[in-house]
Design an enzyme around this catalytic site. Sequence first.
Site, PDB file in Angstrom:
ATOM      1  N   SER A  60     -77.451 -70.116 -80.373  1.00 34.60           N
ATOM      2  CA  SER A  60     -77.060 -71.114 -79.383  1.00 34.60           C
ATOM      3  C   SER A  60     -78.299 -71.583 -78.620  1.00 34.60           C
ATOM      4  O   SER A  60     -78.950 -70.798 -77.920  1.00 34.60           O
ATOM      5  CB  SER A  60     -76.039 -70.519 -78.416  1.00 34.60           C
ATOM      6  OG  SER A  60     -75.745 -71.473 -77.423  1.00 34.60           O
TER       7      SER A  60
ATOM      8  N   MET B 133     -72.240 -79.901 -72.224  1.00 34.55           N
ATOM      9  CA  MET B 133     -71.479 -79.683 -70.984  1.00 34.55           C
ATOM     10  C   MET B 133     -71.683 -80.882 -70.066  1.00 34.55           C
ATOM     11  O   MET B 133     -72.817 -81.358 -69.918  1.00 34.55           O
ATOM     12  CB  MET B 133     -71.962 -78.407 -70.287  1.00 34.55           C
ATOM     13  CG  MET B 133     -71.946 -77.178 -71.187  1.00 34.55           C
ATOM     14  SD  MET B 133     -72.379 -75.698 -70.251  1.00 34.55           S
ATOM     15  CE  MET B 133     -72.512 -74.490 -71.579  1.00 34.55           C
TER      16      MET B 133
HETATM   17  C1  DX5 Z   1     -70.898 -70.768 -73.297  1.00 36.01           C
HETATM   18  C2  DX5 Z   1     -71.397 -71.340 -74.581  1.00 36.01           C
HETATM   19  C3  DX5 Z   1     -72.051 -70.385 -75.520  1.00 36.01           C
HETATM   20  C4  DX5 Z   1     -73.287 -69.702 -74.989  1.00 36.01           C
HETATM   21  C5  DX5 Z   1     -73.333 -68.331 -75.614  1.00 36.01           C
HETATM   22  O1  DX5 Z   1     -70.091 -71.716 -72.679  1.00 36.01           O
HETATM   23  O2  DX5 Z   1     -70.334 -71.950 -75.302  1.00 36.01           O
HETATM   24  O3  DX5 Z   1     -72.360 -71.028 -76.753  1.00 36.01           O
HETATM   25  O4  DX5 Z   1     -74.475 -70.374 -75.274  1.00 36.01           O
HETATM   26  O5  DX5 Z   1     -74.386 -67.629 -75.060  1.00 36.01           O
HETATM   27  P1  DX5 Z   1     -74.461 -66.046 -75.115  1.00 36.01           P
HETATM   28  O6  DX5 Z   1     -74.561 -65.670 -76.564  1.00 36.01           O
HETATM   29  O7  DX5 Z   1     -75.678 -65.752 -74.334  1.00 36.01           O
HETATM   30  O8  DX5 Z   1     -73.197 -65.506 -74.492  1.00 36.01           O
END
Ligand code: DX5
Length: 226
Positions: free
Chosen positions: A11, A40
């Site tokens: 991500s 977002m």
């Molecule tokens: C949160 C996002 C995730 C985030 C995950 O709203 O949808 O994709 O980047 O990050 P980690 O792996 O750090 O929880």
Amino acid sequence: MNYTKPLIAPSLLAANPLCLMDEIRTVEAAGADLLHIDVMDGHYVPNLTFGPHMVKEIKRVTALPLDVHLMVTEPARVAPWFIDAGADWVSFHPEIEPHPYRLLQYIQSCGVKAGVVLNPGSHWQLVEPLLPVLDFVLLMTVNPGFGGQSFISGVDSKIAPLLLLKPNLLIEIDGGVSAKNAQHLIKQNAHILVAGSSIFGQKTGTALESNSMADYRQAIDTLRGK
Ligand code: DX5
Ligand code: ZN
């Protein structure tokens, strides 16, 4: 794409934005299968991230498929922008979209993989009427909006009933995925694991130093269970 082995989708929310191209190329060389891009809008979730211009530029520097996760109040309005920018997979939160079936049809008609996202508090039955036009379901294992949160266990109990209804549905897990829970998720038949902090957080240098391919490769291999 081969879905018989677990796919790892770093991500980019957790990557260093000041050297994003380097981060992308390093994680690609380290064995990533997809790039997960969190969009977002500051309304659906209290955070602002990537726009279509950024996605278009990312597309130019990688051969990896772009997995665009829309956390926005008007997914039908913005989905075409991201598809034009080069998204290969697009998912949105169905509670916020009055016509989710139509939007999924539209995404598929563009030759893009179409998915919906279930928040930790959403029942899996919400997606049942959408199954004919769904390529994948993204199960959130944190509340959407931020990286680096703790994994909410129990969400994986949604995997089995979904696969019973549609055996060729792809299941993606997003939020708090780490070496601690990855093997359990793979055993529950999750196909794609999104991981932000547990990959990009592996950096050994300071923020602006280039990242170590070996660190990223080790993190990805560990998640995959190699
Ligand atoms: C949160 C996002 C995730 C985030 C995950 O709203 O949808 O994709 O980047 O990050 P980690 O792996 O750090 O929880
Ligand atoms: Zn995400």
